[in-house]
Scaffold this motif. Structure first.
Motif, PDB file in Angstrom:
ATOM      1  N   ALA A 102      12.852  14.281 -18.402  1.00  0.00           N
ATOM      2  CA  ALA A 102      11.525  14.752 -17.987  1.00  0.00           C
ATOM      3  C   ALA A 102      11.637  16.015 -17.146  1.00  0.00           C
ATOM      4  N   ALA A 103      12.630  16.070 -16.259  1.00  0.00           N
ATOM      5  CA  ALA A 103      12.822  17.252 -15.416  1.00  0.00           C
ATOM      6  C   ALA A 103      13.106  18.481 -16.271  1.00  0.00           C
ATOM      7  N   ARG A 104      13.955  18.317 -17.253  1.00  0.00           N
ATOM      8  CA  ARG A 104      14.271  19.435 -18.158  1.00  0.00           C
ATOM      9  C   ARG A 104      13.028  19.851 -18.940  1.00  0.00           C
ATOM     10  N   GLU A 124       0.821  -1.212   0.000  1.00  0.00           N
ATOM     11  CA  GLU A 124       0.000   0.000   0.000  1.00  0.00           C
ATOM     12  C   GLU A 124       0.855   1.263   0.000  1.00  0.00           C
ATOM     13  N   VAL A 125       2.013   1.210   0.657  1.00  0.00           N
ATOM     14  CA  VAL A 125       2.911   2.380   0.684  1.00  0.00           C
ATOM     15  C   VAL A 125       3.344   2.721  -0.727  1.00  0.00           C
ATOM     16  N   PHE A 126       3.726   1.722  -1.491  1.00  0.00           N
ATOM     17  CA  PHE A 126       4.156   1.977  -2.865  1.00  0.00           C
ATOM     18  C   PHE A 126       2.967   2.298  -3.752  1.00  0.00           C
ATOM     19  N   GLY A 127       1.820   1.747  -3.445  1.00  0.00           N
ATOM     20  CA  GLY A 127       0.611   2.102  -4.189  1.00  0.00           C
ATOM     21  C   GLY A 127       0.288   3.583  -4.058  1.00  0.00           C
ATOM     22  N   ARG A 128       0.438   4.119  -2.850  1.00  0.00           N
ATOM     23  CA  ARG A 128       0.206   5.560  -2.640  1.00  0.00           C
ATOM     24  C   ARG A 128       1.215   6.396  -3.424  1.00  0.00           C
ATOM     25  N   ARG A 129       2.450   5.947  -3.445  1.00  0.00           N
ATOM     26  CA  ARG A 129       3.481   6.703  -4.163  1.00  0.00           C
ATOM     27  C   ARG A 129       3.248   6.694  -5.668  1.00  0.00           C
ATOM     28  N   LEU A 130       2.567   5.691  -6.148  1.00  0.00           N
ATOM     29  CA  LEU A 130       2.251   5.632  -7.579  1.00  0.00           C
ATOM     30  C   LEU A 130       1.068   6.518  -7.948  1.00  0.00           C
ATOM     31  N   SER A 131       0.391   7.062  -6.942  1.00  0.00           N
ATOM     32  CA  SER A 131      -0.795   7.862  -7.232  1.00  0.00           C
ATOM     33  C   SER A 131      -0.780   9.223  -6.552  1.00  0.00           C
ATOM     34  N   ASP A 132       0.381   9.666  -6.046  1.00  0.00           N
ATOM     35  CA  ASP A 132       0.418  10.938  -5.317  1.00  0.00           C
ATOM     36  C   ASP A 132       0.902  12.121  -6.155  1.00  0.00           C
ATOM     37  N   GLY A 133       1.038  11.939  -7.456  1.00  0.00           N
ATOM     38  CA  GLY A 133       1.422  13.047  -8.328  1.00  0.00           C
ATOM     39  C   GLY A 133       2.867  13.023  -8.776  1.00  0.00           C
ATOM     40  N   ARG A 134       3.692  12.234  -8.126  1.00  0.00           N
ATOM     41  CA  ARG A 134       5.086  12.140  -8.568  1.00  0.00           C
ATOM     42  C   ARG A 134       5.158  11.347  -9.870  1.00  0.00           C
ATOM     43  N   GLN A 135       6.244  11.564 -10.607  1.00  0.00           N
ATOM     44  CA  GLN A 135       6.512  10.748 -11.779  1.00  0.00           C
ATOM     45  C   GLN A 135       7.371   9.574 -11.313  1.00  0.00           C
ATOM     46  N   LEU A 136       7.092   8.397 -11.825  1.00  0.00           N
ATOM     47  CA  LEU A 136       7.844   7.220 -11.433  1.00  0.00           C
ATOM     48  C   LEU A 136       8.053   6.350 -12.660  1.00  0.00           C
ATOM     49  N   ALA A 187      11.846  -8.841 -19.274  1.00  0.00           N
ATOM     50  CA  ALA A 187      11.114  -9.383 -20.419  1.00  0.00           C
ATOM     51  C   ALA A 187       9.708  -9.839 -20.050  1.00  0.00           C
ATOM     52  N   GLU A 188       9.495 -10.177 -18.780  1.00  0.00           N
ATOM     53  CA  GLU A 188       8.153 -10.579 -18.313  1.00  0.00           C
ATOM     54  C   GLU A 188       7.375  -9.394 -17.763  1.00  0.00           C
ATOM     55  N   ASP A 189       7.898  -8.177 -17.950  1.00  0.00           N
ATOM     56  CA  ASP A 189       7.307  -6.923 -17.493  1.00  0.00           C
ATOM     57  C   ASP A 189       7.273  -6.801 -15.965  1.00  0.00           C
ATOM     58  N   VAL A 190       8.221  -7.459 -15.300  1.00  0.00           N
ATOM     59  CA  VAL A 190       8.350  -7.367 -13.847  1.00  0.00           C
ATOM     60  C   VAL A 190       9.388  -6.297 -13.520  1.00  0.00           C
ATOM     61  N   PRO A 191       9.045  -5.292 -12.718  1.00  0.00           N
ATOM     62  CA  PRO A 191      10.015  -4.255 -12.370  1.00  0.00           C
ATOM     63  C   PRO A 191      11.252  -4.825 -11.663  1.00  0.00           C
ATOM     64  N   ALA A 192      12.421  -4.352 -12.116  1.00  0.00           N
ATOM     65  CA  ALA A 192      13.692  -4.743 -11.511  1.00  0.00           C
ATOM     66  C   ALA A 192      14.382  -3.538 -10.875  1.00  0.00           C
ATOM     67  N   ALA A 193      13.906  -2.337 -11.197  1.00  0.00           N
ATOM     68  CA  ALA A 193      14.473  -1.104 -10.650  1.00  0.00           C
ATOM     69  C   ALA A 193      13.441  -0.005 -10.852  1.00  0.00           C
ATOM     70  N   PHE A 194      13.570   1.066 -10.052  1.00  0.00           N
ATOM     71  CA  PHE A 194      12.663   2.195 -10.238  1.00  0.00           C
ATOM     72  C   PHE A 194      13.299   3.470  -9.710  1.00  0.00           C
ATOM     73  N   ILE A 195      12.772   4.578 -10.211  1.00  0.00           N
ATOM     74  CA  ILE A 195      13.198   5.912  -9.796  1.00  0.00           C
ATOM     75  C   ILE A 195      11.977   6.816  -9.831  1.00  0.00           C
ATOM     76  N   ASP A 196      11.971   7.840  -8.974  1.00  0.00           N
ATOM     77  CA  ASP A 196      10.848   8.772  -9.007  1.00  0.00           C
ATOM     78  C   ASP A 196      11.330  10.207  -8.949  1.00  0.00           C
ATOM     79  N   LEU A 197      10.430  11.107  -9.324  1.00  0.00           N
ATOM     80  CA  LEU A 197      10.710  12.540  -9.343  1.00  0.00           C
ATOM     81  C   LEU A 197       9.476  13.271  -8.831  1.00  0.00           C
ATOM     82  N   GLU A 198       9.673  14.066  -7.774  1.00  0.00           N
ATOM     83  CA  GLU A 198       8.598  14.893  -7.248  1.00  0.00           C
ATOM     84  C   GLU A 198       8.608  16.237  -7.974  1.00  0.00           C
ATOM     85  N   ALA A 199       7.519  16.950  -7.902  1.00  0.00           N
ATOM     86  CA  ALA A 199       7.343  18.193  -8.667  1.00  0.00           C
ATOM     87  C   ALA A 199       8.388  19.254  -8.367  1.00  0.00           C
ATOM     88  N   ASP A 200       8.969  19.226  -7.158  1.00  0.00           N
ATOM     89  CA  ASP A 200       9.970  20.234  -6.784  1.00  0.00           C
ATOM     90  C   ASP A 200      11.397  19.840  -7.166  1.00  0.00           C
TER      91      ASP A 200
END
Length: 171
Positions: free
Chosen positions: A120-122, A61-73, A79-92
């Protein structure tokens, strides 16, 4: 974007595709986080510090909230579409999370994720990125052009820890 990489331990070539994070990725992101902290960061922190940082598997649920709080992720999915790494960017311009599962570490996946984030930031008109990088991530961010502003010492669950306030100016 597809990033072709050399397979781990001679297992042959594999490919990671960079894509936006989706709500259904939440459980996989929690697993990547746990594996990264317990597998990669444990080279730089004591067992007590690792337990304080990530004592048990984080809640989906913690990561679910982060996927819907407005940040870009963005995620690097296999190959099986399973995440192996991730990064996010907040609006500021805050990069809150960059975590890579040990199976994808050292393959250029984090650098590919970061390249998409900076583009994306640029595009969004940001002029500065900042992060509180762990000891494990400090070198990576320095290679991306970030400079250490200060070493930050803090307490988590009674255990002293540290990270680095870093920033990069985008011109």
């Amino acid at each position: 974007m597809t990033l072709a990489t050399k397979g781990a331990a001679g297992s042959g070539p594999s490919a990671y595709r960079i894509r936006p994070g989706r709500p259904e990725d939440a459980a996989a992101l929690a697993e990547v986080f746990h594996a990264a902290v317990h597998g990669l960061a444990s080279r730089h922190y004591t067992p007590e510090q690792i337990r304080a940082w990530c004592p048990e598997r984080p809640l989906t649920e913690v990561f679910g909230r982060r996927l819907s709080d407005g940040r870009q992720l963005w995620v690097a999915a296999d190959a099986e579409d399973v995440p192996a790494a991730f990064i996010d960017l907040e609006a500021d311009g805050h990069v809150d999370m960059l975590f890579c599962h040990p199976r994808a570490a050292g393959l250029g996946v984090a650098a590919a994720l970061y390249a998409d984030l900076e583009a994306a930031a640029r595009q969004d008109g940001l002029t500065r990125l900042h992060v509180r990088a762990s000891e494990a991530a400090r070198g990576f961010f320095e290679r991306q052009g970030f400079a250490v502003q200060q070493r930050c010492v803090f307490e988590r669950d009674g255990v002293m820890m540290h990270n680095y306030l870093m920033e990069k100016h985008l011109f």
